[in-house]
Structures are given as structure tokens and as C-alpha cells.
Scaffold this motif. Structure first.
Motif, PDB file in Angstrom:
ATOM      1  N   LEU A 226      10.416 -51.267 -26.830  1.00 42.82           N
ATOM      2  CA  LEU A 226      10.487 -50.781 -28.216  1.00 42.82           C
ATOM      3  C   LEU A 226      10.763 -51.927 -29.183  1.00 42.82           C
ATOM      4  O   LEU A 226      10.743 -51.763 -30.398  1.00 42.82           O
ATOM      5  N   ALA A 230       6.866 -55.208 -26.861  1.00 40.11           N
ATOM      6  CA  ALA A 230       5.657 -54.467 -27.251  1.00 40.11           C
ATOM      7  C   ALA A 230       4.414 -55.352 -27.253  1.00 40.11           C
ATOM      8  O   ALA A 230       3.313 -54.864 -26.976  1.00 40.11           O
ATOM      9  N   MET A 262       1.409 -48.783 -28.642  1.00 38.85           N
ATOM     10  CA  MET A 262       2.227 -49.984 -28.812  1.00 38.85           C
ATOM     11  C   MET A 262       1.662 -50.892 -29.915  1.00 38.85           C
ATOM     12  O   MET A 262       0.443 -50.988 -30.084  1.00 38.85           O
ATOM     13  N   GLY A 265       4.103 -48.880 -35.841  1.00 38.64           N
ATOM     14  CA  GLY A 265       5.359 -48.259 -36.238  1.00 38.64           C
ATOM     15  C   GLY A 265       6.470 -49.291 -36.322  1.00 38.64           C
ATOM     16  O   GLY A 265       6.426 -50.352 -35.670  1.00 38.64           O
ATOM     17  N   ARG A 267      10.927 -49.446 -37.444  1.00 37.35           N
ATOM     18  CA  ARG A 267      12.103 -48.768 -37.981  1.00 37.35           C
ATOM     19  C   ARG A 267      12.256 -49.014 -39.488  1.00 37.35           C
ATOM     20  O   ARG A 267      12.661 -48.125 -40.239  1.00 37.35           O
ATOM     21  N   ILE A 315       3.125 -45.081 -40.372  1.00 42.32           N
ATOM     22  CA  ILE A 315       2.946 -45.898 -39.165  1.00 42.32           C
ATOM     23  C   ILE A 315       1.742 -46.822 -39.340  1.00 42.32           C
ATOM     24  O   ILE A 315       0.606 -46.370 -39.495  1.00 42.32           O
ATOM     25  N   ASN A 318       2.443 -53.349 -36.495  1.00 41.60           N
ATOM     26  CA  ASN A 318       3.593 -54.230 -36.685  1.00 41.60           C
ATOM     27  C   ASN A 318       3.240 -55.637 -36.178  1.00 41.60           C
ATOM     28  O   ASN A 318       2.118 -55.875 -35.729  1.00 41.60           O
ATOM     29  N   PHE A 341       8.180 -64.916 -28.326  1.00 43.92           N
ATOM     30  CA  PHE A 341       8.929 -64.234 -29.399  1.00 43.92           C
ATOM     31  C   PHE A 341      10.386 -64.741 -29.352  1.00 43.92           C
ATOM     32  O   PHE A 341      10.964 -65.136 -30.378  1.00 43.92           O
TER      33      PHE A 341
END
Ligand code: CMC
Length: 383
Positions: A226, A230, A262, A265, A267, A315, A318, A341
Motif C-alpha cells: 500500500l 506498489a 496498483m 489512489g 491518501r 482516484i 500516483n 524508492f
């Protein structure tokens, strides 16, 4: 008698509405799709800055002058090597270990070879931040070479983080375009407010533990699908779909089964993630140059379907969505994506640790107990 539960000030599952820290590093406007590092928009930084300069910006909250940047880069490069005993620890890891597990262990190991590991002065923490920034790429490359049965490649102090990483990983000099592409991805991933891994790092350092423990916590947190995991799953999805003609059925099937797609979206962003906006154009260029345009075309088709079906819920793609195609086009193994990352976010995590300790308070939210009360203890023989 059942005691009444203590009244809680605020229930906020997932902490989406809780402000738990102050930061001067990154600003996000999720409704408008804005991301700034110390007030500078992410697009300008991706176009004009380098990863090293971006980290200087985050840690000092201003851009460096030329001599300062030169000195900063020299300090980072002087810390590329890891202790010889870390080489043995890398060799002791099973070759089958997923790289994020290896990275978590190896970041933690660095503490054993740093005499300042438990020194919490601001100066010592800056030195440790620099070491973590410089050594994390070395650890990732070493583990990848180890699992492939290849000898380690010594870091090259004459080149920057992105180029040196590709050199240590592949044992071949990357092209300027490849180094710059990775450098841009590192700039885009360096910091992002109080995301889950940064929060985890701040929680750890706020107990006055140490920066190695904080970054270890953060690596473990980033690993989840999450969060940073991803990008790998996006690439696995693209390879599983395999052909643009199969995209519609695949995505519609996922949505009808209420499964997550995936790379979509966020947060915080309920508009287009500005990092994804930049990467979309960039991924197209890299995919064209490396003969991977079909993957990019599939990504565009997925985006079109998602826009039609779920953009009303806020959504959008990302940062992980187009970074997956970019990393793949650069020839990087899928299970290294999240490590890359991490390699970038070390800049953000370490900066947040420094910031947290400048005005520290233990981070300790409350839990709402929803279990039973007054339960009798039953002796083991009677259960
Ligand atoms: N695919 C399909 N539907 C989705 C997706 C998605 N990727 N993301 C959210 N939704 C739906 C979700 O099912 C829910 O629908 P409903 O209201 O009908 O129940 C609605 O959108 C709201 O979602 P949410 O779960 O309340 O959103 P959240 O803020 O808790 O979760 C998220 C954010 C990132 C965890 C989630 O969007 C997700 O799991 N995305 C896929 C994983 C991913 O790409 N993660 C990388 C995040 S960006 C990089 C980083 O910062 O690490």
C-alpha cells in the motif's frame, strides 16, 4: 462491574485527519495536486535540480551556493564505501531473500560499524544522515551482485549517487541519459510529508532511539504494497496483462471484483499526483528510447479506463504508476524498484529525524479498547 472506557479526545482510524508533526520540508495540497519541497514546486526541481542538491535543500531548507553543493557532494562521495565486515554480512544473506528484506537488515547493520550510532547531537545526526544517504545505494547494489553470484563493484567517488549506483549494480558505465533518468526519479521520491514510512521514522527517533533504528523502521514500513511496494506490483500487473488488447478486460475485472489497481489512489491526493504528471511524460520518453513503448501504451490505456471508471472518487495515478515503467525501461529488476524508492526517501527520512529532534515530543497516540472486561483467569488445566 465493567469499568467505563476512558473518554478519548478524537477517533481517527488511519490518522488521516491528525496533524502529528510540523515540517518545513515538503508541502502537499492534495486537492489541487501540488507538491513543493521547501516552497519550490516539484516540477521545477525534477527539471533543473539533482538528487544531491534536492537533499541539501531538504536538510538545510534552502538551495546551496555552488561551493556548498560541491562540498556536500564531496562529503557524500567520501562515505560511499561500507565497512569490510558489512561485505561479509551481505555474503551471509540467502540469495533468495527479497531485496527489501536484505536492505532492512543491512541498514540496521551499519549501526554496528558507526561509533556515533547512539550519539544524538544535531551534528552527529547530520553526519549519520550523510552516511545513510551515501551507503544505502552501495548496500542495494552489493546485495544484488551477491544474489546473482557476481563480485562486488567498488563505488566510484568521482561520480554522483545515481550514476554510481548504476555503476555498482551493473559493473558498466551507464549512459548520461540513464543516470539522469534515475536522478530525476530520486528527486521525485525524496520527500512526501508525513507518509507512513516517514511517520514510522519520526515515531522511532522521537523515543530518543537512534537514526539507524529509525531508518530501519522506515524501510520496513515502505516495503508494504500500500506504500512503496506498489511500484513493483504495477510492473507485475503490466507483465501479467501482457498485451494492450487485454487491458480492458483485466482492469474491468479487477474493478468488478473490488480489487485494487496498483499505482492508483492516494491518501492525500484526490487530484493528479504531480509526481505522476511529470513521470508520465518522462516515462514515455524513456520507454521510446529503450524500445518499451508498448508498456507505456498499456499504462496509458489503464489510465483511460481508471479515469472513466473511478476518477469521480478522486482516484488518479500516483508516483508508483509511471515510475514502474521508467525503472523497467532502465533495465532494473522488478524487486529492486522499492529499494530505489528507499534509496531516495532516505533523504526525506533522515531530514525528518533531524527535524523531529529539533522540537521533540514522544509520539504516543491512544487506542480505543474494544475488548471484554472482567474476564476470569482460568487455570491452564481447566481450559
Ligand atoms: N484501485 C481501485 N480502487 C481504489 C484504489 C485503487 N488503487 N484506491 C482506492 N480505491 C477505492 C477504494 O476501494 C474506496 O472505494 P469505496 O469508497 O467504494 O470503498 C475508495 O477508492 C477510497 O479508498 P480508500 O481505501 O479509502 O483510500 P485510502 O486513502 O485509505 O488509501 C491507498 C490510499 C494509496 C492505500 C489506496 O489508494 C491504494 O491501496 N492504492 C493502491 C496501492 C498504491 O498504489 N499505493 C501507492 C501509494 S503512492 C506511493 C506512496 O506514497 O507510497
Amino acid at each position: 462491574m465493567t469499568p467505563s472506557a476512558p473518554s478519548l479526545p478524537f477517533r481517527d482510524k488511519g490518522l488521516a485527519n491528525t496533524v502529528a508533526a510540523e515540517t518545513q520540508m515538503s508541502f502537499i495540497d492534495g486537492a489541487k495536486g501540488v507538491l513543493e519541497y521547501v516552497g519550490i514546486d516539484i516540477d521545477s526541481l525534477a527539471r533543473q535540480s539533482t538528487f544531491e542538491e534536492t537533499v541539501f535543500l531538504l536538510w538545510n531548507r534552502r538551495l546551496p551556493k555552488a561551493a556548498e553543493l560541491q562540498a556536500f557532494c564531496a562529503s557524500v562521495r567520501s562515505e560511499y564505501e561500507v565497512d569490510a565486515r558489512v561485505h561479509d554480512i551481505v555474503r551471509a544473506l540467502p540469495r533468495s531473500t527479497p531485496p527489501m528484506h536484505a536492505l532492512r537488515t543491512l541498514v540496521s547493520c551499519l549501526a554496528h560499524f558507526d561509533r556515533e550510532a547512539d550519539e544524538n547531537s544535531p551534528e552527529a545526526n547530520r553526519r549519520k544522515a550523510l552516511r545513510l544517504l551515501a551507503k544505502t545505494p552501495t548496500l542495494i547494489a552489493m546485495f544484488d551482485r551477491h544474489r546473482k553470484g557476481k563480485p562486488f563493484i567498488a563505488p566510484d567517488r568521482s561520480i554522483g549517487i545515481a550514476e554510481n549506483f548504476l555503476w555498482m549494480l551493473n559493473g558498466a558505465r551507464p549512459t548520461e541519459a540513464m543516470s539522469r533518468a534515475l536522478d530525476i526519479c530520486l528527486v521525485l521520491h525524496a520527500d512526501h510529508g508525513l507518509n507512513a514510512s516517514t511517520f514510522a521514522a519520526r515515531v522511532t527517533v522521537a523515543t530518543l532511539s537512534d537514526m539507524y533504528s529509525a531508518i530501519t523502521t522506515a524501510v520496513g514500513t515502505l516495503k508494504g504494497p500500500l506504500h512503496g511496494g506498489a511500484n513493483q506490483e504495477v510492473m507485475e500487473m503490466l507483465l501479467e496483462i501482457g498485451d494492450i488488447s487485454k487491458v480492458d478486460d483485466y482492469i474491468m475485472g479487477k474493478l468488478s471484483r473490488k480489487e485494487l489497481v496498483m499505482g492508483f489512489g492516494h491518501r492525500v491526493y484526490k487530484a493528479y499526483d504531480p509526481r505522476a504528471g511529470f513521470l508520465k511524460t518522462f516515462a514515455k520518453q524513456v520507454a521510446t528510447d529503450t524500445g518499451n513503448i508498448t508498456l507505456y501504451d498499456m499504462s496509458r490505456r489503464i489510465e483511460e479506463i481508471m479515469a472513466r471508471e473511478v476518477s469521480a472518487k478522486g482516484i488518479y495515478p500516483n508516483v508508483d504508476f509511471y515510475s514502474a515503467t521508467t525503472y523497467y525501461s532502465l533495465g532494473l529488476d522488478l524487486d529492486l524498484f522499492t529499494c530505489i524508492f528507499a534509496m531516495s526517501r532516505v533523504g526525506g527520512w533522515a531530514g525528518h529525524c533531524i527535524e523531529q529532534l529539533e522540537a521533540n515530543r514522544l509520539i504516543r497516540p491512544q487506542a480505543d479498547y474494544v475488548g471484554p472486561h472482567g474476564v476470569k483467569y482460568v487455570a491452564i488445566a481447566q481450559r
